[in-house]
Structures are given as structure tokens and as C-alpha cells.
Design a protein around this motif. Sequence first.
Motif, PDB file in Angstrom:
ATOM      1  N   GLN A  78     -15.893   0.937   7.144  1.00  0.00           N
ATOM      2  CA  GLN A  78     -16.737  -0.237   7.361  1.00  0.00           C
ATOM      3  C   GLN A  78     -16.214  -1.493   6.660  1.00  0.00           C
ATOM      4  O   GLN A  78     -16.630  -2.598   6.986  1.00  0.00           O
ATOM      5  N   GLU A  79     -15.304  -1.316   5.735  1.00  0.00           N
ATOM      6  CA  GLU A  79     -14.751  -2.431   4.972  1.00  0.00           C
ATOM      7  C   GLU A  79     -14.119  -3.475   5.899  1.00  0.00           C
ATOM      8  O   GLU A  79     -13.334  -3.137   6.782  1.00  0.00           O
ATOM      9  N   GLN A  80     -14.474  -4.713   5.691  1.00  0.00           N
ATOM     10  CA  GLN A  80     -13.887  -5.818   6.452  1.00  0.00           C
ATOM     11  C   GLN A  80     -12.598  -6.240   5.758  1.00  0.00           C
ATOM     12  O   GLN A  80     -12.606  -6.557   4.573  1.00  0.00           O
ATOM     13  N   THR A  81     -11.515  -6.235   6.506  1.00  0.00           N
ATOM     14  CA  THR A  81     -10.226  -6.577   5.904  1.00  0.00           C
ATOM     15  C   THR A  81      -9.995  -8.077   5.846  1.00  0.00           C
ATOM     16  O   THR A  81      -9.266  -8.558   4.996  1.00  0.00           O
ATOM     17  N   GLY A  82     -10.576  -8.824   6.769  1.00  0.00           N
ATOM     18  CA  GLY A  82     -10.466 -10.277   6.739  1.00  0.00           C
ATOM     19  C   GLY A  82      -9.073 -10.823   6.986  1.00  0.00           C
ATOM     20  O   GLY A  82      -8.781 -11.957   6.660  1.00  0.00           O
ATOM     21  N   SER A  83      -8.209 -10.004   7.540  1.00  0.00           N
ATOM     22  CA  SER A  83      -6.861 -10.493   7.823  1.00  0.00           C
ATOM     23  C   SER A  83      -6.423 -10.008   9.190  1.00  0.00           C
ATOM     24  O   SER A  83      -7.038  -9.140   9.793  1.00  0.00           O
ATOM     25  N   ASN A  84      -5.338 -10.576   9.668  1.00  0.00           N
ATOM     26  CA  ASN A  84      -4.800 -10.163  10.957  1.00  0.00           C
ATOM     27  C   ASN A  84      -3.831  -8.997  10.826  1.00  0.00           C
ATOM     28  O   ASN A  84      -3.449  -8.400  11.810  1.00  0.00           O
ATOM     29  N   GLY A  85      -3.426  -8.693   9.591  1.00  0.00           N
ATOM     30  CA  GLY A  85      -2.465  -7.615   9.380  1.00  0.00           C
ATOM     31  C   GLY A  85      -3.127  -6.263   9.264  1.00  0.00           C
ATOM     32  O   GLY A  85      -4.352  -6.128   9.233  1.00  0.00           O
TER      33      GLY A  85
END
Length: 85
Positions: A56-63
Motif C-alpha cells: 500500500q506504500e505510495q512511492t511517489g516516483s516514476n521509478g
Amino acid sequence: MPVFDTNQRKKTIQVLRNAGYRYNFDRELYINRKVKKAFSVEFVEDHGNELEKCIQEQTGSNGWRFYFNSDPPSTVKQELERLLG
């Protein structure tokens, strides 16, 4: 290392499948290309209690975000990113 019994394994695999992860036999990873996350088998077995939080963790990046017990070298991450797209 925690004991990873058959019932726990089945439950964990179902959690991964429900979240859109598929097992890649060649890389021994559970991969979700849509959210760009991958979990090693060892991480899944050793961190089963944390797995849903990590999913569920949001990574907040495009990678890509890789979950391993120990951080692989940057060259390995780069190769995985190249192969996974």
C-alpha cells in the motif's frame, strides 16, 4: 529466519495476487508493473507481516521500488529497471 509454513505462504501469495503482483520465475520476484514495485521471494518470506503495508506504500516516483532483504548493487537495480520497463 521466521518459519514460513504452507498456510502462511498461500495467504501471502493470495495477498500479492489480489494486489496485482505476478511471480517472475526467471528473476524470482513478485512484480507489479502498473505500480512499479517488485518483491524478492526472500523479502516476502521474511517480512510477511509488513507485506500489506509495503504493498500500500505510495512511492511517489516514476521509478521502480524494489524490496529485498539487502539492498542490491545499483547495477542490478538498473538492469532490472531496464528489463521491466
